[in-house]
Design a protein around this motif. Structure first.
Motif, mmCIF file in Angstrom:
data_model
loop_
_atom_site.group_PDB
_atom_site.id
_atom_site.type_symbol
_atom_site.label_atom_id
_atom_site.label_comp_id
_atom_site.label_asym_id
_atom_site.label_seq_id
_atom_site.Cartn_x
_atom_site.Cartn_y
_atom_site.Cartn_z
ATOM 1 N N LEU A 202 20.664 -31.321 -62.455
ATOM 2 C CA LEU A 202 20.354 -30.330 -63.779
ATOM 3 C C LEU A 202 19.081 -29.524 -63.449
ATOM 4 O O LEU A 202 18.890 -28.431 -63.865
ATOM 5 C CB LEU A 202 20.010 -31.407 -64.794
ATOM 6 C CG LEU A 202 20.910 -32.156 -65.270
ATOM 7 C CD1 LEU A 202 20.631 -33.367 -66.316
ATOM 8 C CD2 LEU A 202 22.032 -31.352 -65.998
ATOM 9 N N ILE A 205 20.349 -26.493 -61.473
ATOM 10 C CA ILE A 205 20.885 -25.421 -62.564
ATOM 11 C C ILE A 205 20.081 -24.822 -63.530
ATOM 12 O O ILE A 205 20.143 -23.546 -63.813
ATOM 13 C CB ILE A 205 22.186 -25.725 -63.170
ATOM 14 C CG1 ILE A 205 21.927 -26.897 -64.242
ATOM 15 C CG2 ILE A 205 23.283 -26.393 -62.244
ATOM 16 C CD1 ILE A 205 23.170 -27.378 -64.957
ATOM 17 N N GLN A 206 19.072 -25.518 -63.634
ATOM 18 C CA GLN A 206 17.858 -24.998 -64.807
ATOM 19 C C GLN A 206 16.927 -23.896 -63.875
ATOM 20 O O GLN A 206 16.537 -22.897 -64.562
ATOM 21 C CB GLN A 206 17.057 -26.264 -65.109
ATOM 22 C CG GLN A 206 16.040 -25.810 -66.248
ATOM 23 C CD GLN A 206 14.839 -25.461 -65.919
ATOM 24 O OE1 GLN A 206 14.191 -26.006 -65.091
ATOM 25 N NE2 GLN A 206 14.190 -24.564 -66.898
ATOM 26 N N GLU A 230 21.636 -31.695 -72.459
ATOM 27 C CA GLU A 230 21.356 -30.686 -71.578
ATOM 28 C C GLU A 230 22.464 -29.618 -71.867
ATOM 29 O O GLU A 230 22.313 -28.389 -72.131
ATOM 30 C CB GLU A 230 21.203 -30.699 -70.107
ATOM 31 C CG GLU A 230 19.764 -31.421 -69.883
ATOM 32 C CD GLU A 230 18.496 -30.618 -69.961
ATOM 33 O OE1 GLU A 230 18.485 -29.467 -70.688
ATOM 34 O OE2 GLU A 230 17.608 -31.200 -69.445
ATOM 35 N N ARG A 234 19.535 -26.361 -73.564
ATOM 36 C CA ARG A 234 19.263 -25.467 -72.818
ATOM 37 C C ARG A 234 20.021 -24.935 -71.702
ATOM 38 O O ARG A 234 19.929 -23.912 -71.082
ATOM 39 C CB ARG A 234 17.750 -25.367 -72.477
ATOM 40 C CG ARG A 234 17.631 -26.659 -71.587
ATOM 41 C CD ARG A 234 16.296 -26.831 -71.008
ATOM 42 N NE ARG A 234 16.112 -28.240 -70.147
ATOM 43 C CZ ARG A 234 15.075 -28.491 -69.391
ATOM 44 N NH1 ARG A 234 14.087 -27.604 -69.197
ATOM 45 N NH2 ARG A 234 15.221 -29.455 -68.739
ATOM 46 N N LEU A 235 21.089 -25.836 -71.229
ATOM 47 C CA LEU A 235 21.858 -25.621 -70.015
ATOM 48 C C LEU A 235 23.254 -25.230 -70.428
ATOM 49 O O LEU A 235 24.148 -25.329 -69.635
ATOM 50 C CB LEU A 235 21.840 -26.778 -69.055
ATOM 51 C CG LEU A 235 20.188 -27.069 -68.397
ATOM 52 C CD1 LEU A 235 20.281 -28.173 -67.469
ATOM 53 C CD2 LEU A 235 19.696 -25.589 -67.647
ATOM 54 N N LYS A 238 25.444 -23.160 -68.276
ATOM 55 C CA LYS A 238 25.433 -23.376 -66.793
ATOM 56 C C LYS A 238 26.474 -24.498 -66.494
ATOM 57 O O LYS A 238 26.657 -25.033 -65.390
ATOM 58 C CB LYS A 238 23.937 -23.676 -66.414
ATOM 59 C CG LYS A 238 22.882 -23.010 -66.645
ATOM 60 C CD LYS A 238 23.112 -21.690 -66.128
ATOM 61 C CE LYS A 238 23.380 -21.519 -64.365
ATOM 62 N NZ LYS A 238 21.827 -21.598 -63.738
#
Ligand SMILES: [Zn+2]
Length: 286
Positions: A202, A205-206, A230, A234-235, A238
């Motif tokens: 995580l 990818i962030q 996530e 915010r992800l 992704k």
């Protein structure tokens, strides 16, 4: 436009189950608590058509590390040619084959029309960030296709003495962070939730816009809560749907995804991103 893109589809054919992963098949069936029947691709194409899913078929070459014959890029390409609406294909090259691997990667994309590369650092027994393999990434980056890397523990070898020689350290996502930093134009997808290093994944990818993760190999019901949070938050740009067929069927994955996302209050837009939009962007279908 299909309803979803399954980023992670293995071939339930004899060429994969009885040849390329033959010694791992039975332990993997135990790990996934599912027997995996051998099937013809015609049947799989029909299933994906009925479900309205575009599947990404994965070739397999771990010959140096395992001594097993590969499931070739040519075989995957011939299936894609037969069912172009249902499948696209990712090539596999054995990174230990050096220059031959680079030449094969180029042939797989330019001559066979495959759309990405798939690696399994655990089975292929290599550290993704070893600069020895950088010329291969250079080529993949130049070809403009994504590279998918297995991350986290593996169903192959699970529960067996010595894990059948597979070293989990090879599958740590943090090694991909090096590759992503050194090849900013290369799109990297970490396959699976990367357990037990999912928080490491995580973070990557962030931090790296060129890195994504697919959620294959786990029913969404068993995803660690932090991944679900996530994915909703915010992800959401992704993360990608993937089943890891034939070990997990897309029907089961999608049904569990519906249940989990309903309970966690996902918006319809967020679900579409994970099921289709994010992958379509990576594969340049839009
Ligand atoms: Zn897989």
């Amino acid at each position: 436009m299909p309803k979803a893109i399954d980023m992670h589809v293995h071939l339930p054919t004899s060429s994969w189950l009885d040849v390329a992963i033959q010694p791992y098949r039975v332990p993997a069936e135990k790990f996934f608590r599912a027997t995996v029947p051998t099937r013809e691709m015609e049947e799989v194409a029909r299933l994906y058509e009925e479900l309205d899913i575009l599947g990404v078929l994965l070739a397999w070459d771990a010959e140096t590390a395992t001594g097993l014959a590969p499931l070739t890029n040519d075989e995957v390409a011939s299936i894609v040619r037969r069912y172009p609406k249902q499948f696209i294909g990712f090539a596999s090259v054995d990174p230990w084959k050096g220059k031959k691997a680079i030449i094969e990667m180029e042939r797989a994309v330019k001559a066979l029309g495959l759309k990405g590369a798939k690696f399994h650092p655990g089975i292929q027994a290599f550290y993704p960030h070893d600069v020895h393999f950088y010329p291969l990434y250079e080529k993949i980056s130049e070809l403009g296709v994504p590279a998918l890397f297995h991350t986290g523990t593996s169903g192959l070898g699970a529960g067996m003495p010595g894990g059948m020689g597979i070293k989990l350290d090879h599958t740590r996502p943090i090694w991909l962070d090096h590759v992503a930093a050194d090849f900013p134009k290369l799109t990297i997808i970490g396959a699976h939730p990367a357990w037990p290093w999912h928080e490491e994944m995580l973070a990557i990818i962030q931090h790296k816009s060129n890195v994504f993760m697919d959620l294959s190999g786990w029913s969404p019901k068993y995803l660690p809560k932090v991944i679900v949070d996530e994915a909703r938050g915010r992800l959401s740009d992704k993360m990608l749907f993937g089943s890891d067929y034939p070990f997990i069927t897309p029907q089961r994955w999608l049904a569990d995804f519906e249940a989990v996302t309903a309970a966690a209050g996902f918006s319809p837009e967020t679900k579409v991103k994970i099921l289709y939009d994010n992958a379509a962007g990576i594969l340049r279908l839009v």
